[in-house]
Design a protein around this motif. Structure first.
Motif, short mmCIF file in Angstrom:
data_model
loop_
_atom_site.label_atom_id
_atom_site.label_comp_id
_atom_site.label_asym_id
_atom_site.label_seq_id
_atom_site.Cartn_x
_atom_site.Cartn_y
_atom_site.Cartn_z
N MET A 186 -133.41 -68.39 -23.68
CA MET A 186 -134.03 -67.07 -23.60
C MET A 186 -133.22 -66.03 -24.36
SD MET A 186 -136.74 -65.64 -22.40
CE MET A 186 -137.57 -64.46 -21.31
N GLY A 187 -131.90 -66.13 -24.29
CA GLY A 187 -131.06 -65.20 -25.03
C GLY A 187 -131.31 -65.26 -26.52
N PHE A 188 -131.44 -66.48 -27.05
CA PHE A 188 -131.70 -66.65 -28.49
C PHE A 188 -133.07 -66.08 -28.86
CE2 PHE A 188 -133.18 -69.01 -32.21
CZ PHE A 188 -132.11 -68.85 -33.08
N LEU A 189 -134.08 -66.35 -28.04
CA LEU A 189 -135.43 -65.84 -28.33
C LEU A 189 -135.42 -64.31 -28.39
CD1 LEU A 189 -137.80 -68.08 -26.15
CD2 LEU A 189 -137.10 -68.39 -28.53
N ILE A 190 -134.71 -63.68 -27.48
CA ILE A 190 -134.67 -62.22 -27.44
C ILE A 190 -133.84 -61.66 -28.58
CG2 ILE A 190 -133.65 -60.31 -26.13
CD1 ILE A 190 -134.96 -61.49 -23.65
N ASP A 191 -132.67 -62.26 -28.83
CA ASP A 191 -131.81 -61.76 -29.89
C ASP A 191 -132.46 -61.88 -31.26
OD1 ASP A 191 -129.86 -61.14 -28.06
OD2 ASP A 191 -128.66 -62.95 -28.41
N ASN A 192 -133.39 -62.81 -31.42
CA ASN A 192 -134.00 -63.06 -32.72
C ASN A 192 -135.46 -62.62 -32.81
OD1 ASN A 192 -131.94 -64.77 -34.47
ND2 ASN A 192 -131.72 -65.41 -32.34
N GLY A 193 -135.90 -61.81 -31.87
CA GLY A 193 -137.19 -61.15 -31.98
C GLY A 193 -138.40 -61.96 -31.59
N ASP A 383 -132.43 -65.94 -16.10
CA ASP A 383 -132.81 -65.41 -17.41
C ASP A 383 -133.48 -64.04 -17.33
OD1 ASP A 383 -131.71 -67.38 -18.96
OD2 ASP A 383 -133.54 -68.56 -19.16
N GLN A 384 -133.68 -63.50 -16.14
CA GLN A 384 -134.18 -62.13 -16.02
C GLN A 384 -133.26 -61.14 -16.72
OE1 GLN A 384 -133.65 -60.16 -12.27
NE2 GLN A 384 -135.64 -59.12 -12.36
N ARG A 385 -131.97 -61.46 -16.74
CA ARG A 385 -130.98 -60.52 -17.30
C ARG A 385 -131.23 -60.23 -18.78
NH1 ARG A 385 -126.71 -64.01 -19.46
NH2 ARG A 385 -127.40 -66.15 -19.15
N PHE A 386 -131.80 -61.19 -19.50
CA PHE A 386 -131.98 -60.97 -20.94
C PHE A 386 -133.04 -59.92 -21.25
CE2 PHE A 386 -130.09 -65.33 -21.13
CZ PHE A 386 -128.94 -64.97 -21.83
N VAL A 388 -134.15 -57.61 -19.28
CA VAL A 388 -133.81 -56.36 -18.63
C VAL A 388 -132.59 -55.70 -19.27
CG1 VAL A 388 -133.06 -55.29 -16.46
CG2 VAL A 388 -134.87 -57.01 -16.44
N HIS A 389 -131.61 -56.50 -19.70
CA HIS A 389 -130.37 -55.93 -20.22
C HIS A 389 -130.20 -56.03 -21.72
CE1 HIS A 389 -128.94 -55.15 -16.22
NE2 HIS A 389 -128.89 -56.42 -15.88
N SER A 390 -130.81 -57.04 -22.37
CA SER A 390 -130.56 -57.27 -23.79
C SER A 390 -131.64 -56.72 -24.70
CB SER A 390 -130.40 -58.78 -24.06
OG SER A 390 -129.30 -59.31 -23.35
N LEU A 391 -132.86 -56.66 -24.24
CA LEU A 391 -133.95 -56.16 -25.08
C LEU A 391 -133.85 -54.65 -25.25
CD1 LEU A 391 -137.38 -57.82 -24.21
CD2 LEU A 391 -136.30 -57.66 -26.45
N GLN A 392 -134.26 -54.19 -26.42
CA GLN A 392 -134.36 -52.76 -26.68
C GLN A 392 -135.75 -52.44 -27.23
OE1 GLN A 392 -132.19 -50.50 -25.74
NE2 GLN A 392 -130.84 -52.13 -24.95
N PRO A 393 -136.59 -51.71 -26.52
CA PRO A 393 -136.33 -51.23 -25.15
C PRO A 393 -136.43 -52.38 -24.16
CG PRO A 393 -138.57 -50.71 -25.79
CD PRO A 393 -137.92 -51.28 -27.01
N PRO A 394 -135.81 -52.27 -23.00
CA PRO A 394 -135.87 -53.34 -22.01
C PRO A 394 -137.26 -53.48 -21.42
CG PRO A 394 -134.80 -51.42 -21.08
CD PRO A 394 -134.99 -51.13 -22.54
N ILE A 395 -137.57 -54.68 -20.97
CA ILE A 395 -138.81 -54.91 -20.22
C ILE A 395 -138.44 -54.91 -18.74
CG2 ILE A 395 -140.75 -56.46 -19.78
CD1 ILE A 395 -140.52 -57.47 -22.62
#
Length: 440
Positions: A186-193, A383-386, A388-395
């Motif tokens: 999930m972290g990779f999916l979020i970091d890479n759009g 994986d909720q943390r990604f 909520v904390h990593s996305l900009q803007p967060p979901i």
């Protein structure tokens, strides 16, 4: 986003009836997932499992995309993966409303923890055997059961003759169990759009927290290691050395006696199970020395610090450093020398329980089970943390709901009740998805 309109009684009945009729098919799919050994670490058979999920989604009308983590990033994102490939899968199903519709993202991880001593299992850990209404196998509850339920929940809406107005996204990801501040799932999916914050209205992660609960957050975590540095000497002349092991043990004792009582008073009654409601500090690994007749010059102690909402990572670190400073000022420990590292850290997470996505799940739980839904906090991070904390803007509209029970996670003879957990989970998710996205 305002709370969506209720479904009619006829629509509710049709969806619940369809969920019951789809249970055998969902059960068969879950068995296929369990039979693929995706033990992590190291992360076996990810490609095979991703394609089983992807092929299933494709057969159900989804547009499917496989997301491979570049080989050169594996040492950083999957350090315990022994270089094995990491493949995530995303399926997208368009709703009838086009761009005007909402988008709901359903997510689950398909990696599982090691089985431990296989002799402790009564049933084969990758056999997916069914006994007395329960399916046994690693991942049955945590959380291949969630992936199966989220896919067939959407199918229940379709089988009931209802067309979803909004879009559905389904993702199956890797490496949740080995976590990390960034990971290959999930972290990779979020970091890479691949998770689009501007398009997605809500995310549901289908971890098992009991089918009558909506989970709105998780405790914070620090996995850290303190390395104590001393000076070698012969074991027969310990006064010539500085014993790093003595320093490590003194720190453990002081932290336990001073911090332990303080943390026990910091509680969050929404955390399940009740044994996990207090903030905690557990020392989990201790190592030192290379031979029996030398005073060790290095000792390492690792710890697991769990935070409740209201605590911060910065505050938790400062408490650890405060114990070290106190110890260094204690007679006999003036030579204390240490370094600090973290393998993983995440703030405690909590999202508002009155958001539409939470409300529709709570209402669906009441409809299916007759019980008022609990609003709970997970004892561990997920994986909720990604989003909520990593996305900009967060979901912020990211919740956890899935079939199964958290007490089944990581144990020998892990299992899921097919009727009272898997089917109930499908029904709840189907009703909530239909209401959130709207139907026609």
């Amino acid at each position: 986003m305002s709370l969506p309109e209720n479904l009619t009684d006829a629509q509710v009945s049709a969806v619940r009836r369809a969920a019951a009729e789809l249970l055998p098919q969902c059960q068969e799919f879950l068995a296929s997932l369990i039979k693929i050994d995706t033990t992590n670490p190291p992360g076996r058979n990810y490609l095979e499992c991703a394609h089983l999920i992807g092929d299933t989604l494709s057969s159900l009308g989804y547009t499917v995309e496989y997301v491979d983590v570049p080989t050169e990033q594996l040492p950083t994102l999957a350090p315990t993966g022994a270089g094995l490939p990491r493949t995530n899968v995303i399926g997208r199903l368009a709703g009838s409303a086009g761009m005007a519709g909402s988008t709901l993202h359903l997510n689950g991880h398909f990696d599982v923890v090691p089985v431990g001593v296989e002799a402790n299992w009564t049933h084969p850990p990758f056999g997916a055997e069914v006994h007395n209404g329960r399916m046994y196998g690693r991942g049955a509850s945590d959380m291949k059961g969630g992936i199966a339920a989220q896919i067939f929940a959407v199918e229940a809406v379709k089988k009931a003759g209802l067309a979803l107005k909004g879009d559905v996204e389904q993702s199956g990801v890797v490496d949740e169990e080995t976590t990390g501040n960034h990971n290959a799932g999930m972290g990779f999916l979020i970091d890479n759009g691949y998770i689009n914050a501007s398009k997605i209205d809500a995310i549901v992660i289908t971890e098992p927290l009991n089918t009558t609960n909506v989970c709105c957050g998780h405790r914070g975590t620090i996995w850290g290691t303190l390395t104590f540095h001393g000076r070698l000497s012969h074991g027969s002349m310990p006064s010539l050395g500085v014993n790093a092991l003595h320093h490590a043990c003194a720190f453990i004792q002081l932290a336990t006696t001073t911090l332990g009582p303080q943390l026990a008073k910091r509680t969050d009654t929404s955390v399940i199970p009740s044994e996990a409601r207090a903030a905690s500090l557990a020392f989990t690994m201790l190592s030192s020395g290379t031979n029996i007749n030398s005073v060790p010059d290095v000792a390492r102690v690792s710890f697991d610090r769990r935070l409740v909402p209201g605590e911060t990572l910065a505050g938790a670190r400062e408490e650890i450093f405060g114990v070290l400073k106190t110890l260094k000022s204690t007679p006999g420990y003036e030579a204390l020398n240490w370094s600090y590292d973290e393998d993983y850290a995440t703030e405690a997470t909590w999202v508002a329980p009155d958001q539409p996505i939470s409300r529709v799940f709570r209402d669906a739980i009441k409809t299916v089970t007759g019980q008022e839904a609990g609003i709970v906090t997970s004892p561990g991070s997920d994986d909720q943390r990604f989003p909520v904390h990593s996305l900009q803007p967060p979901i912020e509209a990211t919740i956890i709901y899935g079939p199964g029970c958290i007490s089944q996670a990581h144990i020998a003879d892990e299992s899921i009740d097919l009727e009272n957990e898997l089917k109930v989970g499908i029904e709840v998710m189907a009703l909530a998805i239909a209401r959130f996205l709207g139907v026609e």
